[in-house]
Write an enzyme that holds these catalytic residues in place. Structure first.
Site, PDB file in Angstrom:
ATOM      1  N   GLY A  64     -63.913  20.148  45.852  1.00 26.14           N
ATOM      2  CA  GLY A  64     -65.153  20.079  46.938  1.00 26.14           C
ATOM      3  C   GLY A  64     -65.381  19.422  46.856  1.00 26.14           C
ATOM      4  O   GLY A  64     -67.196  19.344  46.476  1.00 26.14           O
ATOM      5  N   GLU A 102     -59.065   9.594  40.018  1.00 23.35           N
ATOM      6  CA  GLU A 102     -58.568   9.952  41.204  1.00 23.35           C
ATOM      7  C   GLU A 102     -58.147   8.682  41.567  1.00 23.35           C
ATOM      8  O   GLU A 102     -56.870   8.784  42.315  1.00 23.35           O
ATOM      9  CB  GLU A 102     -59.336  10.381  42.463  1.00 23.35           C
ATOM     10  CG  GLU A 102     -58.523  11.190  43.392  1.00 23.35           C
ATOM     11  CD  GLU A 102     -59.806  11.737  44.494  1.00 23.35           C
ATOM     12  OE1 GLU A 102     -60.570  11.767  44.185  1.00 23.35           O
ATOM     13  OE2 GLU A 102     -59.287  12.395  44.879  1.00 23.35           O
TER      14      GLU A 102
HETATM   15  C1  LIG Z   1     -53.801  15.062  52.259  1.00 23.68           C
HETATM   16  C2  LIG Z   1     -55.282  14.241  52.218  1.00 23.68           C
HETATM   17  C3  LIG Z   1     -56.319  15.276  51.183  1.00 23.68           C
HETATM   18  C4  LIG Z   1     -57.749  15.440  51.254  1.00 23.68           C
HETATM   19  N1  LIG Z   1     -57.888  16.413  49.869  1.00 23.68           N
HETATM   20  C5  LIG Z   1     -58.717  16.301  49.437  1.00 23.68           C
HETATM   21  C6  LIG Z   1     -60.029  17.126  48.575  1.00 23.68           C
HETATM   22  O1  LIG Z   1     -59.079  17.893  47.908  1.00 23.68           O
HETATM   23  N2  LIG Z   1     -61.031  16.958  48.318  1.00 23.68           N
HETATM   24  C7  LIG Z   1     -61.688  16.950  49.321  1.00 23.68           C
HETATM   25  O2  LIG Z   1     -62.902  16.699  48.634  1.00 23.68           O
HETATM   26  N3  LIG Z   1     -61.150  15.889  50.313  1.00 23.68           N
HETATM   27  C8  LIG Z   1     -60.060  15.909  50.380  1.00 23.68           C
HETATM   28  N4  LIG Z   1     -59.777  14.755  51.014  1.00 23.68           N
HETATM   29  C9  LIG Z   1     -60.509  14.542  52.561  1.00 23.68           C
HETATM   30  C10 LIG Z   1     -61.433  12.757  52.586  1.00 23.68           C
HETATM   31  O3  LIG Z   1     -61.693  12.707  50.944  1.00 23.68           O
HETATM   32  C11 LIG Z   1     -61.489  12.328  53.525  1.00 23.68           C
HETATM   33  O4  LIG Z   1     -60.909  12.579  54.540  1.00 23.68           O
HETATM   34  C12 LIG Z   1     -61.614  10.605  52.934  1.00 23.68           C
HETATM   35  O5  LIG Z   1     -62.894  10.286  52.036  1.00 23.68           O
HETATM   36  C13 LIG Z   1     -62.188   9.808  54.791  1.00 23.68           C
HETATM   37  O6  LIG Z   1     -63.312  10.382  55.006  1.00 23.68           O
HETATM   38  P1  LIG Z   1     -63.349  11.157  56.600  1.00 23.68           P
HETATM   39  O7  LIG Z   1     -62.140  11.936  56.343  1.00 23.68           O
HETATM   40  O8  LIG Z   1     -65.004  12.156  56.907  1.00 23.68           O
HETATM   41  O9  LIG Z   1     -63.522   9.529  57.408  1.00 23.68           O
HETATM   42  P2  LIG Z   1     -65.167   9.054  57.473  1.00 23.68           P
HETATM   43  O10 LIG Z   1     -66.454   8.782  56.654  1.00 23.68           O
HETATM   44  O11 LIG Z   1     -65.044   9.861  59.159  1.00 23.68           O
HETATM   45  O12 LIG Z   1     -64.545   7.642  58.249  1.00 23.68           O
HETATM   46  C14 LIG Z   1     -63.591   7.698  59.386  1.00 23.68           C
HETATM   47  C15 LIG Z   1     -63.495   6.207  59.625  1.00 23.68           C
HETATM   48  O13 LIG Z   1     -64.769   4.691  58.890  1.00 23.68           O
HETATM   49  C16 LIG Z   1     -64.059   4.364  58.569  1.00 23.68           C
HETATM   50  N5  LIG Z   1     -65.063   3.861  57.948  1.00 23.68           N
HETATM   51  C17 LIG Z   1     -66.291   5.248  57.376  1.00 23.68           C
HETATM   52  N6  LIG Z   1     -67.758   4.085  56.607  1.00 23.68           N
HETATM   53  C18 LIG Z   1     -67.266   3.159  56.469  1.00 23.68           C
HETATM   54  C19 LIG Z   1     -67.322   2.423  56.285  1.00 23.68           C
HETATM   55  N7  LIG Z   1     -68.435   1.745  55.504  1.00 23.68           N
HETATM   56  N8  LIG Z   1     -67.084   0.805  56.331  1.00 23.68           N
HETATM   57  C20 LIG Z   1     -66.346   0.606  56.255  1.00 23.68           C
HETATM   58  N9  LIG Z   1     -65.264   1.457  57.159  1.00 23.68           N
HETATM   59  C21 LIG Z   1     -65.588   2.893  57.320  1.00 23.68           C
HETATM   60  C22 LIG Z   1     -62.852   4.731  57.638  1.00 23.68           C
HETATM   61  O14 LIG Z   1     -62.262   3.709  56.697  1.00 23.68           O
HETATM   62  C23 LIG Z   1     -62.432   5.603  58.181  1.00 23.68           C
HETATM   63  O15 LIG Z   1     -60.927   4.566  58.986  1.00 23.68           O
HETATM   64  C24 LIG Z   1     -58.348  14.311  51.370  1.00 23.68           C
HETATM   65  C25 LIG Z   1     -58.046  13.584  52.283  1.00 23.68           C
HETATM   66  C26 LIG Z   1     -56.499  13.778  52.884  1.00 23.68           C
HETATM   67  C27 LIG Z   1     -55.934  13.341  54.285  1.00 23.68           C
END
Ligand SMILES: Cc1cc2nc3c(=O)[nH]c(=O)nc-3n(C[C@H](O)[C@H](O)[C@H](O)COP(=O)(O)OP(=O)(O)OC[C@H]3O[C@@H](n4cnc5c(N)ncnc54)[C@H](O)[C@@H]3O)c2cc1C
Length: 387
Positions: free
Chosen positions: A129, A249
Site C-alpha cells: 500500500g 523491488e
Molecule cells: C501492474 C501494476 C501494479 C502495481 N502495483 C502496485 C502495488 O501493489 N502497490 C502500490 O502501492 N502501487 C502499485 N502500482 C502503482 C505504481 O507504483 C505507480 O503506478 C507508479 O509509481 C507511477 O505512479 P502514477 O501511476 O501515479 O503515475 P504519475 O506519477 O502520475 O506519473 C505519470 C507520468 O508522469 C511521469 N512523471 C511523473 N513525475 C515525473 C518526474 N519527476 N520526472 C519525469 N517524469 C515524471 C511518469 O513517469 C509517468 O509517465 C502498480 C502499478 C502497476 C502498473
C-alpha cells in the site's frame, strides 16, 4: 565476482534439477487468471513445497528463517526453476521479494519471528500500500494519515493499484505521521507499518485491468487501528525504510523473470522456424537483438545479486538500471511475439496475448521509466538534480 560453481554448488544444481523433475508433474492444474482464491492456493501450495524441501528463502539470512546461501546458489535456483518451467511466486511476490526482505533488514527480532516464517511457508500473503491517487511517482506526497492513540495508530486515507489486495493477509503500508510543514519536508513524517488486511475499516475494491483480470485494487482505510508494534523502523523514518523496500523491488524482485524471458524467446524462435516467420530478416534480427539483450540482463542480474550480498543484503542503485532495461526488453519481446504469431496474437484468451498486455505495465509498476532515468542521471551519472 567469481561465479564459478564449486563442487558443492554443482551438486546443489543436480539435486534441485532432480527434485523439480519429480515434483513439477505432480502439481495441480493452474487456476484461471481471475480465480484469485484458486491462484492464492496454487501459489501457496508451491511455496509450501519449496519450504518443505529446504528451498525457501535460500539467500535470506539464517536468523530471518532463511538458509543464508551465497549469490551463486541463489542464481542457480533462479536458473533451474525457470528452466524447468516451475510456477512463479505469483501472489507471494510482495511478501517474498520485497516486504519480507525489508523486515529481514529493518525489523526487530520479534517482527522477524512473527512475519517471516509464514511468508516462507506460503501461509501469509502480503500486498503493498504505497501508491495513492495523488502520490505515485511523487510517492512522498502521500496523504494517508496515521494518528497515534495510545499504543495504536488510527489510519485514514486511500491507496490505489494495490496488487493482490483481494487475497492478502498483510499490507506494507506507508502513512503520514507528521503533516508537511515548514520544519517537516514531505520525505520526513512518513512511517512504514504492517497492517492486517482483516482489520475493521479496510475496504478493498478490485480494479479490472486491460488484460481483463482484477490484478489490483483500490483500498479505503477508515479509522483502521494498527498496533504501534507493527511499525518497522522509527516513527517518521519510513522514507528510509521505503528506500530499502524499493531497492529490493527494483533490484532483485524481477531477476528470476529474466530467465523466463530467455525461455520465452527460445520458444518464439522455434515457433518462427515452424511457421515460416524466421525467413523474414526483420523478425530474425529482432530475435537476435533480444537474445543479446537478455544475455546482458542476466549478467547484470548476476552482478546485482552478488553486489547486494556483499553490501549486507540490500541491493544498490544498479537495480534502477536493471528495472529500466528489463521492463523495456520485456515489452519488445512481446511486440516481436506479435510479429511471429500474426493474427494468433489477437485472440484475447491466449496466454501470449495476456502476457503482452501485462508487459505494458512493467515500465510503470515499481516506478516508471522516467523516474528510473532520473535516478540513474542523478545518482549514478552525477548529473544535476531536476526541479
Ligand atoms: C501492474 C501494476 C501494479 C502495481 N502495483 C502496485 C502495488 O501493489 N502497490 C502500490 O502501492 N502501487 C502499485 N502500482 C502503482 C505504481 O507504483 C505507480 O503506478 C507508479 O509509481 C507511477 O505512479 P502514477 O501511476 O501515479 O503515475 P504519475 O506519477 O502520475 O506519473 C505519470 C507520468 O508522469 C511521469 N512523471 C511523473 N513525475 C515525473 C518526474 N519527476 N520526472 C519525469 N517524469 C515524471 C511518469 O513517469 C509517468 O509517465 C502498480 C502499478 C502497476 C502498473
Amino acid at each position: 565476482m567469481d561465479l564459478t560453481p564449486t563442487e558443492e554448488e554443482r551438486e546443489f544444481r543436480a539435486r534441485l534439477r532432480e527434485w523439480l523433475a519429480k515434483v513439477l508433474p505432480e502439481l495441480p492444474a493452474k487456476p484461471s487468471p481471475d480465480d484469485w482464491p484458486g491462484r492464492r492456493a496454487y501459489d501457496a501450495g508451491w511455496q509450501r513445497r519449496l519450504y518443505d524441501a529446504g528451498y525457501a528463502g535460500l539467500h535470506w539470512p539464517v536468523d530471518a528463517g532463511g538458509q543464508g546461501a551465497g549469490p551463486t546458489r541463489h542464481l542457480i535456483f533462479l536458473e533451474e526453476t525457470e528452466r524447468a518451467g516451475a510456477p512463479y511466486v505469483g501472489a507471494n511476490f510482495v511478501g517474498l521479494l520485497h516486504a519480507g526482505p525489508t523486515i529481514a533488514a529493518e525489523g526487530t527480532a520479534a517482527q522477524r519471528a512473527r512475519w517471516l516464517p509464514p511468508v516462507l511457508r506460503g501461509d501469509e500473503v502480503w500486498c503493498q500500500g504505497f501508491s495513492e491517487p495523488g502520490a505515485g511517482s511523487d510517492l512522498a506526497a502521500l496523504r494517508t494519515r496515521a494518528v497515534r492513540d495510545g499504543d495504536e495508530y488510527v489510519v485514514t486515507g486511500s491507496k490505489i493499484w494495490t496488487s493482490h489486495a483481494e487475497v492478502a493477509d498483510w499490507c506494507e503500508l506507508l502513512v503520514r505521521t507528521t503533516p508537511v510543514g515548514p520544519d517537516t519536508p514531505k520525505h520526513r513524517g512518513i512511517t512504514w507499518l504492517a497492517m492486517p488486511m482483516d482489520a475493521p475499516g479496510v475496504t478493498v475494491r478490485p480494479l479490472r485491468t486491460l488484460a481483463g483480470s482484477t490484478e489490483f485494487a483500490e483500498m479505503f482505510l477508515d479509522e483502521v487501528r494498527v498496533p504501534v508494534g507493527n511499525r518497522v523502523g522509527a516513527e517518521d523514518d519510513g522514507w528510509r525504510v521505503t528506500m530499502v523496500t524499493l531497492s529490493f523491488e527494483r533490484g532483485t524482485a524481477f531477476v528470476g523473470e529474466v530467465v523466463a524471458c530467455r525461455r520465452t524467446l527460445g520458444d518464439l524462435a522455434r515457433t518462427a522456424k515452424a511457421n515460416g516467420r524466421w525467413d523474414d530478416p526483420v523478425v530474425r534480427r529482432a530475435l537476435g537483438r533480444l537474445h543479446g539483450e537478455f544475455g546482458a540482463l542476466w549478467r547484470l542480474t548476476q552482478w546485482n545479486v552478488g553486489e547486494s550480498e556483499r553490501s549486507g543484503g540490500v541491493p544498490g542503485i544498479g537495480g534502477s538500471v536493471f528495472k529500466l532495461a528489463y521492463s523495456h526488453a520485456r515489452q519488445e519481446l512481446y511486440d516481436v511475439a506479435a510479429q511471429v504469431l500474426g493474427a494468433g496474437s489477437l485472440v484475447l484468451d491466449e496466454e501470449w496475448v495476456l502476457d503482452r498486455l501485462s508487459s505494458l505495465s512493467y515500465t510503470i509498476a515499481a516506478g516508471t521509466s522516467q523516474i528510473q532515468r532520473n535516478i540513474v542521471a542523478e545518482r549514478i551519472l552525477g548529473l544535476p538534480k531536476g526541479r
